[in-house]
Motif scaffolding. Structure first.
Motif, PDB file in Angstrom:
ATOM      1  N   VAL A 266       2.067   6.729  -4.912  1.00 29.35           N
ATOM      2  CA  VAL A 266       1.815   7.897  -6.060  1.00 29.35           C
ATOM      3  C   VAL A 266       0.741   8.758  -5.281  1.00 29.35           C
TER       4      VAL A 266
ATOM      5  N   ARG B  13       0.914  -1.619  -0.554  1.00 30.98           N
ATOM      6  CA  ARG B  13       0.052   0.264  -0.547  1.00 30.98           C
ATOM      7  C   ARG B  13       0.461   1.123  -0.263  1.00 30.98           C
TER       8      ARG B  13
ATOM      9  N   TYR C 137       1.389   2.313  -9.796  1.00 29.29           N
ATOM     10  CA  TYR C 137       0.321   1.736  -9.764  1.00 29.29           C
ATOM     11  C   TYR C 137       0.028   0.860 -10.076  1.00 29.29           C
TER      12      TYR C 137
ATOM     13  N   HIS D 115       3.385   1.494  -1.520  1.00 26.86           N
ATOM     14  CA  HIS D 115       3.638   2.064  -3.353  1.00 26.86           C
ATOM     15  C   HIS D 115       2.567   2.661  -4.167  1.00 26.86           C
ATOM     16  N   TYR D 116       1.779   1.981  -3.661  1.00 29.46           N
ATOM     17  CA  TYR D 116       0.211   2.107  -4.431  1.00 29.46           C
ATOM     18  C   TYR D 116      -0.689   3.331  -4.012  1.00 29.46           C
ATOM     19  N   LYS D 117      -0.460   4.151  -2.898  1.00 33.76           N
ATOM     20  CA  LYS D 117      -0.700   4.878  -2.402  1.00 33.76           C
ATOM     21  C   LYS D 117      -0.705   6.086  -1.484  1.00 33.76           C
TER      22      LYS D 117
ATOM     23  N   ARG E 201      -0.372  -2.632  -8.627  1.00 34.41           N
ATOM     24  CA  ARG E 201      -1.785  -2.270  -8.237  1.00 34.41           C
ATOM     25  C   ARG E 201      -2.109  -2.641  -8.831  1.00 34.41           C
ATOM     26  N   TYR E 202      -2.639  -2.492 -10.036  1.00 38.17           N
ATOM     27  CA  TYR E 202      -3.283  -2.224 -10.945  1.00 38.17           C
ATOM     28  C   TYR E 202      -3.697  -3.953 -11.890  1.00 38.17           C
TER      29      TYR E 202
ATOM     30  N   ASN F  26       7.166  -4.209  -7.934  1.00 34.71           N
ATOM     31  CA  ASN F  26       7.717  -3.494  -7.160  1.00 34.71           C
ATOM     32  C   ASN F  26       9.097  -2.525  -6.829  1.00 34.71           C
TER      33      ASN F  26
END
Length: 371
Positions: A32, A25, A124, A27-29, A127-128, A187
């Protein structure tokens, strides 16, 4: 100013179902969010002024000169960095240019907002991919058992359906855990690749940027040269050529102020420390994943640490008959289910597995006697 960041609310929204871990999280929250916020911030001209302002004594229109210097980049003189400011040179890196002297051109500031946004997209992507491959499996398997208050008949029905799924799909979740592991590898690869990307973008200065800043803070005031000013100069030079009244080419020297570099240097010093930290944390998580894969006993310890109220014997029965993919699905269910419901699930699932084995043994014995 807060209206500028209104669109970032969706990034900070907490998901109702957890299908990853805290480092994932980050990484993508968080990362980002930071990168998109920085990208928006460096484009806010109303808060930081024009990205470039040039000073010159000729009759060249100011907007023409500034547009030219913005497009064709500005430069500093590396030989002037260590000279005394106010005595030998007017500003760090600014001196009279002589033919053949080395110039260092600064063109990155045109692309900072685009590069930051591109980096956010890269962060992201894992995560996608994981959301696409996961396909909402955990969300569909919760069956209301993540609620602390549930009718008894609804709880029993949901638990029965979930146990039936787990029993009928034993050993069928290998690809599930493989996809998640690939995303964790992505990641780590991404954050390391981002460090090299920024290093290339800043002309090879980013890889040692943080260590030089730390070294700079430990030096005496009179002997130190700020590395942030060298990488992100506030004042640069620009040369503009045009025809004179007689048709000869005239050269016009201009000093250009880059006010956004005050912000850029803070952004990139933060990113240096954050990316290094994130890379270390991602490597630790990947090492943990390898431990889980190659040391089956660690799966029991990992699941037991998250569900203390589950009976050890029941958990051992379930995990002794489950493979890595089944363990991973149970681990995600443990994160999302109400602890008491997860305890009952494991208890009933263990009883179901033991009963199924007894029935299978009885059938085998009957077949042997009939033979």
């Amino acid at each position: 100013m807060f209206d500028v960041f209104e669109s970032l609310k969706s990034i900070t929204k907490i998901d109702g179902v957890c299908i990853d871990n805290n480092i994932f999280r980050l990484h993508y929250k968080f990362t980002v969010l930071c990168l998109v916020a920085f990208s928006i911030l460096v484009t806010c001209r109303q808060y930081f002024g024009d990205p470039i302002d040039c000073i010159q004594n000729d009759d060249i229109p100011e907007d023409v000169l500034e547009t030219f210097c913005w497009i064709h980049t500005t430069f500093t003189l590396p030989d002037a960095w260590n000279k005394r400011v106010g005595i030998d040179v007017p500003h760090p890196g600014i001196d009279k240019y002589t033919e053949g002297e080395t110039r260092k051109y600064h063109s990155y500031y045109q692309w900072v907002c685009f590069v930051l946004f591109l980096q956010a997209i890269f962060f992201y992507v894992p995560r996608y991919l994981w959301k696409t491959w996961e396909g909402g499996k955990v969300r569909n398997l919760l069956l209301g058992l993540n609620c602390p208050i549930l009718k008894k008949e609804d709880k029993e029905q949901g638990k029965e359906l979930l146990i039936g799924y787990l029993k009928n799909h034993l050993y069928n979740h290998s690809n599930y855990v493989l996809c998640y592991t690939i995303c964790e590898v992505l990641n780590l690869v991404n954050v390391i690749g981002q460090i090299y990307l920024i290093d290339t973008f800043l002309g090879g200065e980013f890889s040692r940027f943080g260590t030089e800043v730390l070294h700079f803070t430990g030096l005496d005031q009179e002997y130190r040269t700020d590395p942030m000013v060298r990488v992100f100069p506030r004042m640069t030079k620009c040369t503009f050529h045009r025809y004179g009244s007689s048709g000869d080419v005239q050269k016009h020297d201009a000093l250009c102020i880059l006010p956004l570099n005050i912000l850029n240097e803070k952004i990139y010093i933060f990113l240096w420390f954050w990316f290094i930290t994130l890379a270390v944390l991602s490597a630790i998580v990947l090492a943990y994943r390898m431990l889980i894969i190659f040391w089956p006993a660690s799966r029991f310890l990992a699941l037991r640490s998250r569900s203390r109220i589950v009976d050890k014997k029941d958990l051992h029965v379930v995990l002794s008959r489950a493979n890595l993919g089944d363990w991973f699905l149970l681990h995600l269910l443990c994160k999302n289910l109400e602890p008491l419901n997860f305890r009952d699930l494991i208890k009933d699932f263990a009883a179901e597995l033991k009963e199924g084995e007894k029935l299978l043994e009885k059938r085998s014995l009957d077949n042997y006697k009939a033979f």
